[in-house]
Structure formats: C-alpha cells, structure tokens
Design an enzyme around this catalytic site. Structure first.
Site, PDB file in Angstrom:
ATOM      1  N   GLU A 186      49.518  -2.861 -33.132  1.00  0.00           N
ATOM      2  CA  GLU A 186      48.091  -2.606 -33.875  1.00  0.00           C
ATOM      3  C   GLU A 186      46.819  -2.828 -32.924  1.00  0.00           C
ATOM      4  OE1 GLU A 186      48.419  -6.914 -34.230  1.00  0.00           O
ATOM      5  OE2 GLU A 186      49.742  -4.995 -34.275  1.00  0.00           O
ATOM      6  N   HIS A 227      51.576  -6.369 -29.645  1.00  0.00           N
ATOM      7  CA  HIS A 227      50.960  -6.402 -31.031  1.00  0.00           C
ATOM      8  C   HIS A 227      50.565  -4.778 -31.002  1.00  0.00           C
ATOM      9  CE1 HIS A 227      49.867 -10.236 -32.818  1.00  0.00           C
ATOM     10  NE2 HIS A 227      50.226 -10.458 -31.300  1.00  0.00           N
TER      11      HIS A 227
END
Length: 105
Positions: A89, A87
């Site tokens: 983010e 991920h």
C-alpha cells in the site's frame, strides 16, 4: 506450520545499517511465475519497514528477496497464501500492481 522455517531479527553484515530496515529497496523475485508478480520485474522497488524476516527452510516458499546488508526475505508464500515484508500500500505503482494481482488469484 504452513510456511516452513522461522522468523528471525534482521542482522545486516554492515553494523551501520539501521534497524528497523526502513525505506525503498529492490525486489529480487525468486518465483517469477507466481501470479502475485505478474507484470513486475526483478529490480522493482518496494517500501519496507521491518526488523524481522522469515527464514524459509523450503526454498520454494521464498517468492522474493532483497539485499539489506545480506539477503533477507521480501515475500513468502504457500499455495494461495502469501505474505510480504514490504508494504504494498506504500509501494506506489508496484504495490498497486501486486494488490491487483493478489485480488485476481
């Protein structure tokens, strides 16, 4: 059909490793000249939460790997299309740089 291979469950060599694979892991960048990884060295950490990974039959489409009881794909791509198992983010500075690189190419 753009990425050649299949998606399979993660099966670590060590049966005590939990699935899903959740947490920080080192990236082994197998395509260091790919624009997504500009300024990101192998060994940089990314945050993973996943139970499956891609087995690419075309090794040129495997852009990064990590070790979780064996080698698993961390990033795959073809031309201007990429997919990450981690991920970005949630991967702090490394993730921000990957997002910046993605927007630039």
């Amino acid at each position: 059909g753009w990425i050649k291979g299949q998606v399979v469950p993660i099966t670590p060599n060590d049966p005590t490793l939990p699935i899903p694979h959740m947490g920080w892991n080192e990236l082994e960048i197998t395509a260091p000249n790919h624009p997504l990884f500009k300024g990101i060295p192998s060994g940089a950490h990314a945050y993973f939460v996943h139970s499956f990974h891609a087995l690419c039959t075309d090794s040129s489409q495997l852009l990064a790997m990590c070790d979780y009881g064996g080698a698993i794909s961390a990033c795959i791509g073809h031309n201007n299309m990429v997919g990450t198992q981690f991920h970005p983010e949630k991967s702090q500075q490394v993730g921000l740089k990957i997002i910046e690189n993605f927007l630039a190419f």
